[in-house]
Write a protein that holds these residues in place. Sequence first.
Motif, short mmCIF file in Angstrom:
data_model
loop_
_atom_site.label_atom_id
_atom_site.label_comp_id
_atom_site.label_asym_id
_atom_site.label_seq_id
_atom_site.Cartn_x
_atom_site.Cartn_y
_atom_site.Cartn_z
N ALA A 1 0.85 -1.19 0.00
CA ALA A 1 0.00 0.00 0.00
C ALA A 1 0.88 1.23 0.00
CB ALA A 1 -0.92 0.00 1.22
N MET A 2 0.33 2.32 -0.51
CA MET A 2 1.07 3.59 -0.52
C MET A 2 0.09 4.74 -0.29
SD MET A 2 3.78 5.14 -3.29
CE MET A 2 2.61 5.55 -4.59
N SER A 3 0.49 5.67 0.55
CA SER A 3 -0.31 6.86 0.82
C SER A 3 0.54 8.10 0.61
CB SER A 3 -0.85 6.85 2.25
OG SER A 3 -1.77 5.80 2.44
N THR A 4 -0.06 9.10 -0.02
CA THR A 4 0.65 10.35 -0.29
C THR A 4 -0.11 11.53 0.31
OG1 THR A 4 1.58 9.51 -2.36
CG2 THR A 4 1.51 11.90 -2.09
N SER A 5 0.63 12.39 1.00
CA SER A 5 0.10 13.67 1.48
C SER A 5 0.87 14.77 0.78
CB SER A 5 0.29 13.80 3.00
OG SER A 5 -0.52 12.88 3.70
N GLY A 6 0.13 15.74 0.23
CA GLY A 6 0.79 16.82 -0.49
C GLY A 6 0.15 18.17 -0.22
N ASP A 7 0.90 19.21 -0.49
CA ASP A 7 0.39 20.57 -0.25
C ASP A 7 -0.50 21.06 -1.38
OD1 ASP A 7 2.15 21.13 -2.30
OD2 ASP A 7 3.45 22.45 -1.13
N TYR A 8 -0.84 20.16 -2.30
CA TYR A 8 -1.67 20.50 -3.46
C TYR A 8 -3.09 19.95 -3.35
CZ TYR A 8 -0.23 15.70 -4.32
OH TYR A 8 0.02 14.36 -4.16
N GLU A 9 -3.38 19.21 -2.29
CA GLU A 9 -4.67 18.54 -2.19
C GLU A 9 -5.80 19.54 -1.90
OE1 GLU A 9 -4.47 14.83 0.19
OE2 GLU A 9 -2.31 15.17 0.15
N ARG A 10 -5.61 20.35 -0.88
CA ARG A 10 -6.57 21.41 -0.57
C ARG A 10 -5.77 22.65 -0.17
NH1 ARG A 10 -10.04 20.01 4.09
NH2 ARG A 10 -8.57 18.32 4.52
N TYR A 11 -5.90 23.69 -0.94
CA TYR A 11 -5.10 24.88 -0.67
C TYR A 11 -5.69 26.10 -1.39
CZ TYR A 11 -3.17 24.82 -5.39
OH TYR A 11 -3.04 24.88 -6.77
#
Length: 324
Positions: free
Chosen positions: A234-244
């Motif tokens: 499994a892989m999970s990504t958090s980014g500053d582009y998801e909600r901004y």
Amino acid sequence: MNIRFINSALFLLIGAFSASLKAEWYSDSAGIMGTNIYVEVWAETPVQGELALRTVMAEMERINQLMSPYIDTSELSVINAKAGQQPVVISDEMFELIDKSVKISKLTKGAFDITFASVGYMYNYKQSERPDEAMIASLLDAINYKHIKLNTENKTVAFTHKKVKIDLGGIAKGHAVDNSISLLQRMGIMHGLVTAGGDTRLIGDRRGKPWIVGIRDPRNKDKQAVVMPLQDSAMSTSGDYERYFEEDGKRYHHILSPKTGKSTYDVQSVSIIGPSSTFNDALSTAVFVMGLREGLGMINRIDGYDAVVMDNQRKMHYSTGLQQ
């Protein structure tokens, strides 16, 4: 009747029946939990394939109704409305996920903290709204996972600070993906994928080939920064582009530091690879908040988990396991 004709008709009938039972890939997507849900499975029959897709979508919607902070009747909303005044009896599933969240908060020294919502609810990314310094200062004391008190015997949760609010956005999608994968495995699915936004988990491989899972470029939604060949993982990504939103050239995004109640800027994206989407989801948020050096250091100490981090200079970094 001509025997040859009967045999031919029977052959055609069996052939048509067999074709209708042909194993193949089935897929579907839908907007649930504020993100795109995508499911792909290899099924032996159309019945199994369609049932698998419907089962996952139903599970995603069930968890959405349970854990969404935007649905007034959700269990999470009830907790936020009442737990600051008195203990609230909650479901076993909610209790276990909050308990897991608190344990991850301890592991990450507070970098992952579901009480970030005590300030986080004041941000409206769609309307480009954010709290001012005075508002953040007045609510900052409420951000502390130690304010969450769980009673195992009574299955209750209470907050020791009246202004505490919790949000499971950093762990609920991973939980939903793990639940969905378990349901598919019980149905006999041996090759499949479930994605909820940045959280993906895989069953087996892609029929003799690895699954190829991409990590998107934080500044270009149509470009992959990295692609990873994976199976049974499994892989999970958090980014500053998801909600901004951007204001005066500054990006205000949804990953807030529990210490400041403000967006963090050391990295642009964090991807965690490991067996549990629930744990991956929370760890990707924690590493983002901790920053490059401290975050990678923590991941290198956790067996079975790896990280890919793009820093604020757009340079890629990898945990020790991936370097080997």
